[in-house]
Structure formats: structure tokens, C-alpha cells
Design a protein around this motif. Structure first.
Motif, PDB file in Angstrom:
ATOM      1  N   ASN A  54       0.809  -1.209   0.000  1.00 15.75           N
ATOM      2  CA  ASN A  54       0.000   0.000   0.000  1.00 15.75           C
ATOM      3  C   ASN A  54       0.842   1.259   0.000  1.00 15.75           C
ATOM      4  OD1 ASN A  54      -2.329  -1.421  -0.178  1.00 15.75           O
ATOM      5  ND2 ASN A  54      -3.078  -0.959   1.870  1.00 15.75           N
ATOM      6  N   ALA A  55       2.028   1.203   0.581  1.00 14.63           N
ATOM      7  CA  ALA A  55       2.900   2.376   0.593  1.00 14.63           C
ATOM      8  C   ALA A  55       3.283   2.770  -0.836  1.00 14.63           C
ATOM      9  CB  ALA A  55       4.137   2.111   1.423  1.00 14.63           C
ATOM     10  N   LYS A  56       3.347   1.773  -1.709  1.00 14.44           N
ATOM     11  CA  LYS A  56       3.709   2.027  -3.103  1.00 14.44           C
ATOM     12  C   LYS A  56       2.500   2.002  -4.021  1.00 14.44           C
ATOM     13  CE  LYS A  56       8.357   0.058  -2.663  1.00 14.44           C
ATOM     14  NZ  LYS A  56       9.323  -0.950  -3.189  1.00 14.44           N
ATOM     15  N   ASN A  57       1.309   1.778  -3.447  1.00 13.54           N
ATOM     16  CA  ASN A  57       0.087   1.653  -4.259  1.00 13.54           C
ATOM     17  C   ASN A  57       0.290   0.640  -5.395  1.00 13.54           C
ATOM     18  OD1 ASN A  57      -1.374   3.400  -2.724  1.00 13.54           O
ATOM     19  ND2 ASN A  57      -1.273   5.116  -4.148  1.00 13.54           N
ATOM     20  N   THR A  58       0.908  -0.465  -5.052  1.00 17.49           N
ATOM     21  CA  THR A  58       1.250  -1.460  -6.067  1.00 17.49           C
ATOM     22  C   THR A  58       0.744  -2.836  -5.643  1.00 17.49           C
ATOM     23  OG1 THR A  58       3.204  -0.224  -6.756  1.00 17.49           O
ATOM     24  CG2 THR A  58       3.137  -2.563  -7.331  1.00 17.49           C
ATOM     25  N   VAL A  59       0.177  -3.540  -6.597  1.00 16.17           N
ATOM     26  CA  VAL A  59      -0.273  -4.918  -6.413  1.00 16.17           C
ATOM     27  C   VAL A  59       0.603  -5.820  -7.276  1.00 16.17           C
ATOM     28  CG1 VAL A  59      -2.191  -6.513  -6.761  1.00 16.17           C
ATOM     29  CG2 VAL A  59      -2.626  -4.224  -5.863  1.00 16.17           C
ATOM     30  N   TYR A  60       1.011  -6.930  -6.711  1.00 16.56           N
ATOM     31  CA  TYR A  60       1.897  -7.864  -7.409  1.00 16.56           C
ATOM     32  C   TYR A  60       1.178  -9.182  -7.671  1.00 16.56           C
ATOM     33  CZ  TYR A  60       5.356  -4.617  -5.546  1.00 16.56           C
ATOM     34  OH  TYR A  60       6.062  -3.484  -5.212  1.00 16.56           O
ATOM     35  N   LEU A  61       1.580  -9.836  -8.734  1.00 18.65           N
ATOM     36  CA  LEU A  61       1.123 -11.193  -9.018  1.00 18.65           C
ATOM     37  C   LEU A  61       2.373 -12.033  -9.251  1.00 18.65           C
ATOM     38  CD1 LEU A  61      -1.377 -13.024  -9.421  1.00 18.65           C
ATOM     39  CD2 LEU A  61      -1.098 -12.636 -11.882  1.00 18.65           C
ATOM     40  N   GLN A  62       2.730 -12.817  -8.253  1.00 14.57           N
ATOM     41  CA  GLN A  62       3.857 -13.735  -8.372  1.00 14.57           C
ATOM     42  C   GLN A  62       3.365 -15.019  -9.024  1.00 14.57           C
ATOM     43  OE1 GLN A  62       7.212 -13.331  -7.527  1.00 14.57           O
ATOM     44  NE2 GLN A  62       7.456 -15.321  -8.544  1.00 14.57           N
ATOM     45  N   MET A  63       3.933 -15.356 -10.160  1.00 16.82           N
ATOM     46  CA  MET A  63       3.490 -16.513 -10.915  1.00 16.82           C
ATOM     47  C   MET A  63       4.613 -17.543 -10.952  1.00 16.82           C
ATOM     48  SD  MET A  63       1.448 -14.627 -14.025  1.00 16.82           S
ATOM     49  CE  MET A  63       2.938 -14.031 -14.803  1.00 16.82           C
ATOM     50  N   ASN A  64       4.400 -18.680 -10.329  1.00 14.99           N
ATOM     51  CA  ASN A  64       5.380 -19.757 -10.297  1.00 14.99           C
ATOM     52  C   ASN A  64       4.882 -20.955 -11.101  1.00 14.99           C
ATOM     53  OD1 ASN A  64       6.927 -18.178  -8.497  1.00 14.99           O
ATOM     54  ND2 ASN A  64       5.909 -19.078  -6.719  1.00 14.99           N
ATOM     55  N   SER A  65       5.801 -21.836 -11.415  1.00 13.29           N
ATOM     56  CA  SER A  65       5.462 -23.059 -12.145  1.00 13.29           C
ATOM     57  C   SER A  65       4.599 -22.755 -13.366  1.00 13.29           C
ATOM     58  CB  SER A  65       4.740 -24.042 -11.214  1.00 13.29           C
ATOM     59  OG  SER A  65       5.522 -24.340 -10.085  1.00 13.29           O
ATOM     60  N   LEU A  66       5.033 -21.807 -14.155  1.00 20.69           N
ATOM     61  CA  LEU A  66       4.235 -21.373 -15.296  1.00 20.69           C
ATOM     62  C   LEU A  66       4.090 -22.488 -16.325  1.00 20.69           C
ATOM     63  CD1 LEU A  66       5.554 -17.758 -15.556  1.00 20.69           C
ATOM     64  CD2 LEU A  66       3.141 -18.383 -15.397  1.00 20.69           C
TER      65      LEU A  66
END
Length: 124
Positions: A74-86
Motif C-alpha cells: 500500500n505504501a507504493k500503491n502497487t499490487v503484485y502477481l507472483q506466478m510460479n510453475s508457469l
């Protein structure tokens, strides 16, 4: 108005990992949740994952549960999507979007603002 900008897509091999980022700006006080959707060529946009903006509740599609992780800074107003085993079937354009509806996060039609998308290609 809320603006969203995705980054982090690319070309990887099956089994590799990628992390997508979605930076949210503008009237962020109106955001209840941020979601990730994918759209493969010739298909409709489908839900991948979502996270509530304030409480951190997370939601996943069955196809990615256990492989993908959504998180927020929230401090960076950023949402991440970590995608493994693609997998090759994960190949698509990935979009992040913001909604005022914190309950029906799987419905793309309830999202008001969308990013431009980032391409993820997984080779076999």
C-alpha cells in the motif's frame, strides 16, 4: 479516475516464474479491490486473482491456486502477481483492474478501470 499500469511480462519457459506489478494512481480512495485477469487470443477475459485494497483478503481462480500469489504494497500503491510453475496455457495478456465492489471480485464487468495489459508467453 483511477489509473493502472502493469509491468513485468515477458517470455519464459515452462516451469519458470514471473512477477507482474500493477501500480495504481489517482482516486485510490475509491478502490475496494484490485484484480488480475488474463485474455488469451480468441478468448474472453477471465479472472485470475484479486486482493482487497484495505484488508488484504485474497481470491484465486482454481487454475492458479497454489501457483500464483497476489499481494499488495500500500505504501507504493502497487499490487503484485507472483506466478510460479508457469505452464504454456498461462500464455495470455494479463490485465490489472480496480473495482469499487469488494465482494464480486471475480466479475470483470464490475471493474471500472483497467490497465493496458502486459504479455506473458510461456514456451514448452
Amino acid at each position: 479516475q483511477v489509473q493502472l499500469v502493469e509491468s513485468g511480462g515477458g517470455l519464459v519457459q515452462a516451469g519458470d516464474s514471473l512477477r507482474l506489478s500493477c501500480t495504481v494512481s489517482g482516486r485510490t480512495f475509491s478502490v475496494s479491490a484490485v484484480g488480475w485477469f488474463l485474455q488469451a487470443a480468441g478468448t474472453e477475459r477471465e479472472f485470475v486473482a484479486a486482493i482487497s485494497w484495505s484488508g488484504g483478503n485474497t481470491y484465486y481462480a482454481d487454475s492458479v491456486r497454489g501457483r500464483f500469489t497476489i499481494s499488495r504494497d500500500n505504501a507504493k500503491n502497487t499490487v503484485y502477481l507472483q506466478m510460479n510453475s508457469l505452464k504454456p496455457e498461462d500464455t495470455a495478456v494479463y490485465y490489472c483492474a480496480a473495482t469499487r465492489d469488494a465482494y464480486n471480485v471475480r466479475l470483470s464487468r464490475l471493474y471500472d478501470n483497467w490497465g493496458q495489459g502486459t504479455q506473458v508467453t510461456v514456451s514448452s
